[in-house]
Each structure stands twice: as C-alpha cells, then as structure tokens.
Design an enzyme around this catalytic site. Structure first.
Site, short mmCIF file in Angstrom:
data_model
loop_
_atom_site.label_atom_id
_atom_site.label_comp_id
_atom_site.label_asym_id
_atom_site.label_seq_id
_atom_site.Cartn_x
_atom_site.Cartn_y
_atom_site.Cartn_z
N ARG A 117 9.16 -4.80 11.53
CA ARG A 117 7.97 -4.81 11.47
C ARG A 117 7.76 -6.51 10.89
O ARG A 117 8.17 -7.31 10.41
CB ARG A 117 6.94 -4.75 9.70
CG ARG A 117 6.78 -2.90 10.03
CD ARG A 117 6.39 -1.98 8.93
NE ARG A 117 5.15 -2.34 8.73
CZ ARG A 117 4.07 -1.48 8.06
NH1 ARG A 117 4.43 -1.54 7.05
NH2 ARG A 117 2.75 -2.22 7.55
N GLN A 164 -2.87 4.89 1.96
CA GLN A 164 -1.66 4.31 1.14
C GLN A 164 -2.54 4.61 -0.17
O GLN A 164 -1.55 5.25 -0.96
CB GLN A 164 -1.19 3.10 1.52
CG GLN A 164 -0.24 2.53 2.69
CD GLN A 164 -1.32 1.80 3.80
OE1 GLN A 164 -2.39 2.38 3.97
NE2 GLN A 164 -0.61 1.52 4.89
N ASP A 222 2.15 -9.13 1.01
CA ASP A 222 3.41 -9.07 1.99
C ASP A 222 3.43 -10.50 2.55
O ASP A 222 5.10 -10.53 2.82
CB ASP A 222 2.50 -8.26 3.72
CG ASP A 222 2.49 -7.21 3.81
OD1 ASP A 222 1.69 -6.85 2.49
OD2 ASP A 222 3.80 -6.27 3.66
N ASN A 233 -1.99 -9.64 3.53
CA ASN A 233 -1.69 -8.30 2.53
C ASN A 233 -2.27 -7.25 3.09
O ASN A 233 -3.24 -7.23 3.88
CB ASN A 233 -2.69 -8.10 1.06
CG ASN A 233 -1.79 -6.95 0.58
OD1 ASN A 233 -0.65 -6.56 0.89
ND2 ASN A 233 -2.78 -6.20 -0.30
N LYS A 234 -2.72 -5.84 2.80
CA LYS A 234 -2.78 -4.61 3.67
C LYS A 234 -5.00 -5.10 4.00
O LYS A 234 -5.17 -4.92 3.45
CB LYS A 234 -3.22 -3.65 2.97
CG LYS A 234 -3.97 -1.49 3.48
CD LYS A 234 -2.89 -2.07 4.99
CE LYS A 234 -1.60 -1.84 4.64
NZ LYS A 234 -1.04 -1.84 6.21
O1 MRU Z 1 1.61 -1.19 5.81
P1 MRU Z 1 1.99 -1.29 4.87
O2 MRU Z 1 1.95 -0.14 3.66
O3 MRU Z 1 3.95 -1.82 4.26
O4 MRU Z 1 1.25 -2.49 3.66
C1 MRU Z 1 1.83 -2.50 1.81
C2 MRU Z 1 0.73 -3.97 1.74
O5 MRU Z 1 0.44 -4.33 2.24
C3 MRU Z 1 1.58 -3.91 0.03
O6 MRU Z 1 0.05 -3.99 -0.54
C4 MRU Z 1 2.05 -5.31 0.05
O7 MRU Z 1 2.84 -5.06 0.87
C5 MRU Z 1 2.90 -5.01 -1.24
S1 MRU Z 1 3.92 -4.32 -2.13
C6 MRU Z 1 4.36 -4.33 -3.46
#
Ligand code: MRU
Length: 359
Positions: A100, A208, A249, A259-260
């Site tokens: 990723r 999520q 992220d 972030n997401k």
């Molecule tokens: O695609 P994902 O579920 O890995 O995305 C996760 C996020 O965006 C979280 O908010 C981020 O990784 C912070 S986790 C402490």
C-alpha cells in the site's frame, strides 16, 4: 458480540507467536463486526495480502505488520549464510513496500528493520541476526502501544465533559497495536471520568467507521451513534459536535494531512461550523521529507469496492468509477496535532519542526 473489551483490556490487533520460526497472528478485520477471527501469516506473501486486502489496516498497524512481515520473510533463509540473509531482507522489504502506498508508517517500519540489519552486519550468526530482528519488530509493536497511551493522555484534556465528538474511518485499537490514536483520546477522556458521545461516520466505500469504529466503541461501552457520511453536516448544524478527531496516514512537514477519503470534506464542514478539527497521530506518521501534501502518494483502489460493496451490485455494469482511498486535508483547517509529545498547535511551520527526529 458485545462486551469483549473493558477500558483496560488490550485488543491485540496483531502479535507474534513463537520464536524466529513462529508466525504473525492478526485479527482479520474484513470479517468484523459479525465475526471475530484471527488468522496466522506464515509466508511473506500472506502478510502482503493481509495488508493489501485490509485484513490489517490503519497506518500504525500496517507498520507493525510489515516489521513482523520481514521476520516471516527471513524464515526461508534461516539456515543460509549471512550474505544470503541480507539479500533476502532487501527483497522482502522491497516487496512489502509495494502493498500500500499512502501510510508512511509502512515505509518507516521497513526502513527501521533495514537499518537495524545494517547496524548488525558482520557481528552475528544468521540465526542470531534473525532473532535480533524479531526483537526489533517486537519493540516497534511495544512502542506503538506506549505511544498510543501517551497520545491519548495528551489529547484527553481537549474534550470537555458532555462533548460530542465526530470521527471518520477507524483510528482505534484496530488501526494500531492497541488503543488507537483518535479513539485513544476518547478512551482516555472516558477513563478520566468524562462523558463523551461519539458520532462515527460510516466511511464509504469500505465502512471502517460502521464495521470497526462502531464495534470498538460498543465493545468498550462508549456511547456511539453511527452516521452515513452525508449526515455529518446536519449533525454539526444541530450543535451535537464539539470536536472532530481523526487519524492520519501521512502528514507532510507543513501539516497537510492524508487520511481516509472523506476526511477533507469533514474538515471543511468543521471549519464552517467553527468546530475544532484535530488530527491524532504518532510521530512515525509524519513525513518530514515532504514539504507539503502535494507529494503524498494517494492509493487508488479497485472500482468494485464502489460498485459491488460487500457482495451486492449497486451500480450499472461497466460504469466509470473514481476510487481514491485517501484525501489530503490542508493544514490551515487543522486546529492541532495530538501526538505522544503533546498537542501541537499552529503556526505549524514553526511548531512541527520540534517533532523532527533530529531535533
Ligand atoms: O484504508 P485504511 O482503513 O487503512 O485507512 C485507515 C485510515 O485512514 C486511518 O484513519 C489512519 O490510518 C489512521 S489509523 C490510527
């Protein structure tokens, strides 16, 4: 499936079982909230697939998984000479780095494993080297646990008794070794005796928020209301939200934060309603090499996540789809970064410099 966790229980999102010939065990998050099952990864390919398919996800948890993934990968050369072990380590690190692209914790953890191996070069037998690298991965996991607790303690004072807090995606214990980032702040405020009500965005397309955040909060007995992403504006206008806290992220040197997908929109809504928008993240999520968010690589995922979410077709055959997994929130929309070294406030050009590892 409720009541599994009290406030002090460890979630054990992932852990190592056994010695150098052991295995990585992780909660398969794609099965939650209806099934709680752990899977074991005994090849580097299964670790890669677990990260890619979001069986383990969330930036810090991905980092820990990758560190243990290196140890799994080295198992094929435990009986070989030291040069073969270093060659294999480089191959495994390069391979896991393709799983990723956005969460910098993945690259941070792989780099740390590579640097550890370099520091040990020529000093130990291959078996001893593998053992020391496993110890390094365990240290990364343990540090993540401690970091999340400290970060939670620092952020807890931001939440007044009776606050409504909106969060997006899952930045809880499932996204870290344990306890979380954004949710750590909420857990710590609740442990300090404050009442907090959480509004969890469901977080399209992979949910999520609905599958993981709502589950974690319910398990811990923290009041939570689930929202479709499109409802956040209305809930803010009704005065139900006093703070937004999300994870990250990757954070560029100027504070721009990936972030997401959907986080940027939430930040704009928060600004419009004069609600402080906080990002909770460990220092390992900062990428000081990038001057701004423009350089953050954004993962694009399979269009079927949008058209065939959870097994049902919800769009016409052959439709064009845009599916970025992350967006970048510009730093001026962020009221502060909640880290293990405290809450960092603007002006970020001056304050974030203090977090650089060399400073
Ligand atoms: O695609 P994902 O579920 O890995 O995305 C996760 C996020 O965006 C979280 O908010 C981020 O990784 C912070 S986790 C402490």
């Amino acid at each position: 499936m409720t009541g599994r966790l009290d406030q002090n229980t460890s979630l054990r999102t992932l852990h190592w079982q056994g010695g150098v010939d052991g295995q990585l065990v992780l909660i398969d998050q794609t099965l939650l909230p209806t099934e709680f099952r752990e899977i074991s990864c005994q090849t580097v390919e299964t670790v890669w697939e677990a990260i890619k398919a979001l069986r383990v996800r969330g930036a810090p948890a991905i980092g820990v998984a990758a560190a243990y993934g290196v140890c799994v990968g080295l198992q094929t050369v435990l009986g070989a000479d030291e040069a073969a072990l270093h060659r294999r380590l480089n191959d495994v690190v390069t391979y896991l780095a393709t799983s990723r692209p956005t969460a910098v914790n993945l690259f941070w953890a792989l780099d740390r494993m590579r640097r550890k191996a370099e520091a040990l070069r020529g000093k130990h037998s291959p078996a001893e080297l593998a053992r020391l690298l496993l110890a390094e991965a365990a240290t990364i996991e343990e540090e993540d646990r401690q970091t999340c607790r400290e970060l939670g303690r620092h952020g807890a004072s931001l939440l007044a008794d009776g606050s409504g807090v909106l969060t997006h995606c899952n930045a809880g214990g499932l996204a870290t070794a344990d306890y979380g980032t954004a949710l750590a702040v909420i857990f710590a405020a609740c442990e300090a005796g404050r009442k907090v009500h959480v509004y969890a965005d469901e977080t399209r397309p992979l949910l999520q928020g609905a599958r993981l955040t709502a589950w974690e909060l319910k398990e811990r007995g923290i009041p939570v209301t689930l929202l479709c992403d499109s409802m956040a504006a209305q809930v803010m206008r009704e005065g139900r939200v006093q703070a937004v806290i999300v994870g990250a992220d990757r954070i560029a040197a100027n504070g721009d934060t990936a972030n997401k997908i959907g986080t940027y929109g939430v930040a704009i809504l928060a600004a419009h309603h004069h609600i402080p928008f906080y990002v909770a993240a460990p220092i390992s999520t900062f990428d000081f090499k990038l001057p701004s968010g423009a350089g953050i690589p954004i993962e694009h995922r399979d269009s079927r996540e949008v058209t065939h979410g959870f097994g049902r077709q919800t769009a016409p055959d052959g439709i064009d789809v845009y599916n970025p997994a992350f967006d970048v929130t510009p730093a001026p929309l962020i009221a502060g970064f909640i880290t293990e070294r405290g809450v960092i406030r603007p002006p970020f050009a001056e304050t974030l410099v203090r977090l650089r590892p060399e400073s």
